[in-house]
Design an enzyme around this catalytic site. Structure first.
Site, PDB file in Angstrom:
ATOM      1  N   ARG A  45      37.631  30.940  41.229  1.00 17.53           N
ATOM      2  CA  ARG A  45      37.394  32.193  41.955  1.00 17.53           C
ATOM      3  C   ARG A  45      36.112  32.085  42.759  1.00 17.53           C
ATOM      4  O   ARG A  45      35.818  32.897  43.607  1.00 17.53           O
ATOM      5  CB  ARG A  45      37.263  33.345  40.958  1.00 17.53           C
ATOM      6  CG  ARG A  45      38.433  33.491  40.022  1.00 17.53           C
ATOM      7  CD  ARG A  45      38.067  34.358  38.843  1.00 17.53           C
ATOM      8  NE  ARG A  45      36.854  33.853  38.198  1.00 17.53           N
ATOM      9  CZ  ARG A  45      36.190  34.473  37.252  1.00 17.53           C
ATOM     10  NH1 ARG A  45      36.615  35.634  36.815  1.00 17.53           N
ATOM     11  NH2 ARG A  45      35.099  33.942  36.726  1.00 17.53           N
ATOM     12  N   LYS A 133      44.623  25.380  24.819  1.00 24.93           N
ATOM     13  CA  LYS A 133      44.516  26.361  23.744  1.00 24.93           C
ATOM     14  C   LYS A 133      43.336  27.280  24.039  1.00 24.93           C
ATOM     15  O   LYS A 133      42.425  26.849  24.726  1.00 24.93           O
ATOM     16  CB  LYS A 133      44.378  25.657  22.406  1.00 24.93           C
ATOM     17  CG  LYS A 133      42.949  25.319  22.021  1.00 24.93           C
ATOM     18  CD  LYS A 133      42.842  24.957  20.573  1.00 24.93           C
ATOM     19  CE  LYS A 133      41.407  24.716  20.250  1.00 24.93           C
ATOM     20  NZ  LYS A 133      40.723  25.365  19.286  1.00 24.93           N
ATOM     21  N   HIS A 163      44.621  18.816  21.502  1.00 25.17           N
ATOM     22  CA  HIS A 163      44.181  17.429  21.666  1.00 25.17           C
ATOM     23  C   HIS A 163      44.107  16.680  20.333  1.00 25.17           C
ATOM     24  O   HIS A 163      44.089  15.465  20.312  1.00 25.17           O
ATOM     25  CB  HIS A 163      42.855  17.345  22.431  1.00 25.17           C
ATOM     26  CG  HIS A 163      41.679  17.861  21.676  1.00 25.17           C
ATOM     27  ND1 HIS A 163      41.324  19.184  21.698  1.00 25.17           N
ATOM     28  CD2 HIS A 163      40.802  17.248  20.867  1.00 25.17           C
ATOM     29  CE1 HIS A 163      40.280  19.354  20.930  1.00 25.17           C
ATOM     30  NE2 HIS A 163      39.930  18.210  20.414  1.00 25.17           N
ATOM     31  N   LYS A 167      45.245  12.335  19.040  1.00 23.66           N
ATOM     32  CA  LYS A 167      44.429  11.309  18.383  1.00 23.66           C
ATOM     33  C   LYS A 167      45.372  10.263  17.802  1.00 23.66           C
ATOM     34  O   LYS A 167      46.376  10.604  17.180  1.00 23.66           O
ATOM     35  CB  LYS A 167      43.597  11.940  17.256  1.00 23.66           C
ATOM     36  CG  LYS A 167      42.479  12.826  17.774  1.00 23.66           C
ATOM     37  CD  LYS A 167      41.682  13.385  16.612  1.00 23.66           C
ATOM     38  CE  LYS A 167      40.639  14.359  17.103  1.00 23.66           C
ATOM     39  NZ  LYS A 167      39.579  13.735  17.903  1.00 23.66           N
ATOM     40  N   GLU A 201      33.551  20.852  10.012  1.00 26.51           N
ATOM     41  CA  GLU A 201      32.570  20.475  11.039  1.00 26.51           C
ATOM     42  C   GLU A 201      31.178  20.755  10.499  1.00 26.51           C
ATOM     43  O   GLU A 201      30.928  21.826   9.917  1.00 26.51           O
ATOM     44  CB  GLU A 201      32.781  21.309  12.300  1.00 26.51           C
ATOM     45  CG  GLU A 201      34.027  20.951  13.072  1.00 26.51           C
ATOM     46  CD  GLU A 201      34.258  21.936  14.197  1.00 26.51           C
ATOM     47  OE1 GLU A 201      33.619  21.804  15.242  1.00 26.51           O
ATOM     48  OE2 GLU A 201      35.070  22.849  14.011  1.00 26.51           O
ATOM     49  N   ASP A 220      40.939  29.487  15.710  1.00 27.31           N
ATOM     50  CA  ASP A 220      40.394  28.301  16.374  1.00 27.31           C
ATOM     51  C   ASP A 220      40.972  27.002  15.797  1.00 27.31           C
ATOM     52  O   ASP A 220      41.179  26.048  16.541  1.00 27.31           O
ATOM     53  CB  ASP A 220      38.862  28.308  16.211  1.00 27.31           C
ATOM     54  CG  ASP A 220      38.199  27.207  17.020  1.00 27.31           C
ATOM     55  OD1 ASP A 220      38.546  27.055  18.201  1.00 27.31           O
ATOM     56  OD2 ASP A 220      37.326  26.499  16.471  1.00 27.31           O
ATOM     57  N   HIS A 225      45.453  23.116  15.095  1.00 28.40           N
ATOM     58  CA  HIS A 225      45.243  21.755  14.583  1.00 28.40           C
ATOM     59  C   HIS A 225      45.746  21.592  13.146  1.00 28.40           C
ATOM     60  O   HIS A 225      46.467  20.651  12.821  1.00 28.40           O
ATOM     61  CB  HIS A 225      43.758  21.396  14.572  1.00 28.40           C
ATOM     62  CG  HIS A 225      43.082  21.545  15.894  1.00 28.40           C
ATOM     63  ND1 HIS A 225      43.714  21.275  17.076  1.00 28.40           N
ATOM     64  CD2 HIS A 225      41.825  21.906  16.215  1.00 28.40           C
ATOM     65  CE1 HIS A 225      42.856  21.478  18.071  1.00 28.40           C
ATOM     66  NE2 HIS A 225      41.714  21.871  17.578  1.00 28.40           N
ATOM     67  N   LYS A 311      32.809  25.788   9.966  1.00 32.18           N
ATOM     68  CA  LYS A 311      31.630  25.300  10.701  1.00 32.18           C
ATOM     69  C   LYS A 311      30.458  25.227   9.732  1.00 32.18           C
ATOM     70  O   LYS A 311      30.451  25.903   8.693  1.00 32.18           O
ATOM     71  CB  LYS A 311      31.258  26.289  11.801  1.00 32.18           C
ATOM     72  CG  LYS A 311      32.357  26.546  12.805  1.00 32.18           C
ATOM     73  CD  LYS A 311      32.233  25.607  13.962  1.00 32.18           C
ATOM     74  CE  LYS A 311      33.193  25.964  15.069  1.00 32.18           C
ATOM     75  NZ  LYS A 311      33.391  24.854  15.997  1.00 32.18           N
TER      76      LYS A 311
HETATM   77  P1  NDP Z   1      34.859  28.594  30.691  1.00 34.02           P
HETATM   78  O1  NDP Z   1      34.616  29.888  30.025  1.00 34.02           O
HETATM   79  O2  NDP Z   1      33.702  27.729  31.088  1.00 34.02           O
HETATM   80  O3  NDP Z   1      35.755  28.938  31.981  1.00 34.02           O
HETATM   81  C1  NDP Z   1      36.176  27.950  32.914  1.00 34.02           C
HETATM   82  C2  NDP Z   1      36.159  28.568  34.303  1.00 34.02           C
HETATM   83  O4  NDP Z   1      37.153  29.574  34.374  1.00 34.02           O
HETATM   84  C3  NDP Z   1      34.861  29.240  34.659  1.00 34.02           C
HETATM   85  O5  NDP Z   1      33.936  28.293  35.172  1.00 34.02           O
HETATM   86  C4  NDP Z   1      35.299  30.244  35.697  1.00 34.02           C
HETATM   87  O6  NDP Z   1      35.389  29.572  36.943  1.00 34.02           O
HETATM   88  C5  NDP Z   1      36.705  30.590  35.273  1.00 34.02           C
HETATM   89  N1  NDP Z   1      36.758  31.885  34.595  1.00 34.02           N
HETATM   90  C6  NDP Z   1      35.891  32.391  33.691  1.00 34.02           C
HETATM   91  N2  NDP Z   1      36.274  33.615  33.291  1.00 34.02           N
HETATM   92  C7  NDP Z   1      37.420  33.884  33.947  1.00 34.02           C
HETATM   93  C8  NDP Z   1      38.286  34.998  33.981  1.00 34.02           C
HETATM   94  N3  NDP Z   1      38.065  36.084  33.227  1.00 34.02           N
HETATM   95  N4  NDP Z   1      39.358  34.939  34.806  1.00 34.02           N
HETATM   96  C9  NDP Z   1      39.588  33.856  35.561  1.00 34.02           C
HETATM   97  N5  NDP Z   1      38.787  32.777  35.584  1.00 34.02           N
HETATM   98  C10 NDP Z   1      37.724  32.789  34.784  1.00 34.02           C
HETATM   99  O7  NDP Z   1      35.882  27.788  29.803  1.00 34.02           O
HETATM  100  P2  NDP Z   1      35.907  26.242  29.383  1.00 34.02           P
HETATM  101  O8  NDP Z   1      35.782  25.391  30.596  1.00 34.02           O
HETATM  102  O9  NDP Z   1      34.983  26.026  28.261  1.00 34.02           O
HETATM  103  O10 NDP Z   1      37.372  26.129  28.790  1.00 34.02           O
HETATM  104  C11 NDP Z   1      38.539  26.360  29.575  1.00 34.02           C
HETATM  105  C12 NDP Z   1      39.720  26.630  28.670  1.00 34.02           C
HETATM  106  O11 NDP Z   1      39.910  25.570  27.759  1.00 34.02           O
HETATM  107  C13 NDP Z   1      39.561  27.875  27.800  1.00 34.02           C
HETATM  108  O12 NDP Z   1      40.836  28.465  27.646  1.00 34.02           O
HETATM  109  C14 NDP Z   1      39.076  27.337  26.483  1.00 34.02           C
HETATM  110  O13 NDP Z   1      39.411  28.161  25.405  1.00 34.02           O
HETATM  111  C15 NDP Z   1      39.827  26.015  26.424  1.00 34.02           C
HETATM  112  N6  NDP Z   1      39.158  25.015  25.626  1.00 34.02           N
HETATM  113  C16 NDP Z   1      37.880  24.634  25.898  1.00 34.02           C
HETATM  114  C17 NDP Z   1      37.268  23.641  25.157  1.00 34.02           C
HETATM  115  C18 NDP Z   1      35.878  23.180  25.506  1.00 34.02           C
HETATM  116  O14 NDP Z   1      35.447  22.180  24.915  1.00 34.02           O
HETATM  117  N7  NDP Z   1      35.160  23.811  26.414  1.00 34.02           N
HETATM  118  C19 NDP Z   1      37.968  22.967  24.040  1.00 34.02           C
HETATM  119  C20 NDP Z   1      39.338  23.401  23.860  1.00 34.02           C
HETATM  120  C21 NDP Z   1      39.887  24.390  24.629  1.00 34.02           C
HETATM  121  P3  NDP Z   1      35.338  30.373  38.332  1.00 34.02           P
HETATM  122  O15 NDP Z   1      34.295  31.434  38.189  1.00 34.02           O
HETATM  123  O16 NDP Z   1      34.995  29.286  39.306  1.00 34.02           O
HETATM  124  O17 NDP Z   1      36.696  30.921  38.550  1.00 34.02           O
END
Ligand code: NDP
Length: 466
Positions: A45, A133, A163, A167, A201, A220, A225, A311
């Protein structure tokens, strides 16, 4: 139909986020190095991340060619008209993977817009969608998400990431059970005393309060998992090792797992959780969950199954401990010998491998039994480091395989299993507090002993499993 020979466009929605930077892009480095031709398209966005999307790709993947071809599109997910440049760029020919790396609230508008524009091409398996997820927050939301996906894609176009399943050591549970005729004939109630699954963890929630304080240990870890590992551990042999048959066997196993009885579960919260920035005052969110599961089928009737996750626990370990029924304890020299339960430990991480704990005679003149271990160290198979789970996942998506991905019905069934627990805990008092670095609340020890499991076993602490 797309031309599979062309480069694959990977469109990452939410590409400015942590998941993309820390997991997806580094894994794509390995994917590109494996010879796959890719083009990375970031979408969000917002404007491209600081320094630019190409720079982010270059830093994370170290691949200049990949960075130079990368593109960024700013979208309003709800408005299909904002996708026109992206649509034009994708063209008609090449394979496309839509990777939803956003929080789940964005899944529905993104899929709806892609579908309205005809970009999902239901039935064309060169158009794929990857969903991260959490896949829903309960049964109803998971079902709605699946229905939305199924309106726009066929099941074989959808890749739901867990993920853990990617593994090598999780996949090895299947190999261990079904390529060795020694174990399978006694892998049931006639010979097995109990099964424990631990996914512990050592780290706390760190800076992820925004996510974790709404989620908790059950959503979670247990729903996905832990239940996936359990399904692989208890399922019947699939007819073939094709993904469709493996999914069928896992789903059958999960159908036999009964929804968790809250009276047979323990929750905890680590000491200091409430002081974490972003955690609600007086939050009742569980950072630890343990439960006795009941499986109603011919193979497992009456065998107690225990799972625990949390955790800030003693150490990082994910493993399955299968305990066999004790051998009769014979007297030696008038002394009854202490029992040494036979254990099979399927260790998923760290120190991946399989361990068989047996009783052996202590060397020397006396006839005395001691615990001893027979060990397979998975790392010994290869001089290379074990592949990263995300790299495995992405290679499998590009290959169109489904072994590493749970099916939609499995996910819905898993929510049916945990929903009663989540509902009960959301309306009851505060969880027990447990000390950081412990194995969780004492009530979990009582649960195992009262339910016929003896005590929790953590390989490494247990004699013969070091
Ligand atoms: P983030 O919260 O960092 O969100 C990723 C991007 O999505 C943001 O940079 C933003 O980008 C956009 N975003 C944030 N809020 C919203 C919203 N309400 N509506 C639309 N777009 C939004 O998440 P992560 O990158 O940490 O994770 C992404 C997905 O993967 C999530 O569903 C998370 O649960 C899952 N996940 C994450 C893990 C991790 O290690 N981080 C591990 C396993 C799963 P922009 O503003 O540019 O649109």
């Amino acid at each position: 139909m797309a031309n599979p020979a062309g480069p694959t466009d990977i469109v990452i929605f939410g590409a400015s986020g942590d998941l993309t930077r820390n997991k997806i892009l580094p894994a794509l480095r390995g994917v590109a190095a494996a010879g796959r031709q890719l083009r990375l398209i970031g979408a969000g966005r917002s404007e491209p991340p600081d320094g630019g999307w190409q720079q982010m790709v270059a830093e994370a993947t170290g691949d200049r060619g990949l960075a130079d071809s990368a593109r960024w599109y700013r979208l309003d997910y709800d408005s299909p008209e904002t996708y026109s440049s992206l649509q034009h760029d994708l063209g008609d020919d090449g394979p496309v993977v839509f990777y939803l790396a956003t929080p789940p609230v964005a899944f529905d508008p993104i899929v709806r817009s892609l579908s309205e524009l005809g970009l999902t091409r239901k039935g064309d398996h060169w158009r794929r969608v990857v969903v991260e997820k959490p896949l829903g927050t309960d049964f109803d939301s998971a079902r709605r998400l699946n229905q939305r996906l199924m309106e726009s894609f066929e099941e074989n176009q959808v890749f739901r990431i867990d993920h853990y399943l990617a593994k090598d050591t999780v996949q090895n549970v299947l190999a261990f059970r079904f390529s060795n005729s020694l174990f399978e004939p006694n892998w049931d109630r006639t010979m097995i005393h109990s099964i424990q699954i631990t996914a512990a963890e050592a780290g706390d929630i760190g800076t992820r309060a925004g996510y974790y304080d709404h989620s908790g240990a059950v959503r979670d870890m247990v729903q996905n998992h832990v239940l996936q590992v359990l399904a692989l551990t208890v399922m019947d042999a699939p007819t073939t090792f094709d993904p469709v048959d493996i999914r069928k066997s896992k789903l059958e196993a999960l159908r036999a797992v009964q929804p968790i009885d809250p009276a047979l579960a323990v929750r905890g919260q680590y000491d200091g959780y409430l002081d974490t920035p972003g955690v609600a005052r007086n939050s009742r969110r569980e950072t630890y969950a343990a439960a006795r599961l009941v499986i109603e089928n011919w193979r497992w009737e009456g065998v107690p199954i225990f799972v625990r996750t949390g955790k800030a626990l003693r150490r990082n370990v994910t493993e399955v401990v299968v305990r066999y029924r004790d051998a009769p304890h014979l007297r030696i020299g008038g002394q009854r010998q202490p029992g040494i339960p036979t254990l099979i430990v399927l260790r998923i991480q760290p120190d991946e491998g399989v361990l068989l704990r047996i009783g052996a005679k202590r060397p020397g003149t006396r006839f005395e039994m001691v615990p001893a271990g027979l060990k397979l160290e998975y790392k010994a198979f290869t001089r290379q480091p074990l592949p990263d789970a995300y790299e495995n996942v992405l290679l499998e998506v590009l290959a169109g395989g489904h072994t590493m991905f749970p099916g939609g019905r499995e996910i819905e069934r898993s929510w049916e299993i945990v929903d009663p627990l989540i509902k009960a805990w959301e309306t009851s008092g505060h969880p027990d507090t447990y000390a950081r670095g412990s194995w969780g609340p004492g009530a979990a020890d009582e649960l195992v002993s009262e339910q016929g499991g003896g005590r929790w076993v953590a390989s490494g602490d247990e004699p013969g499993t070091q």
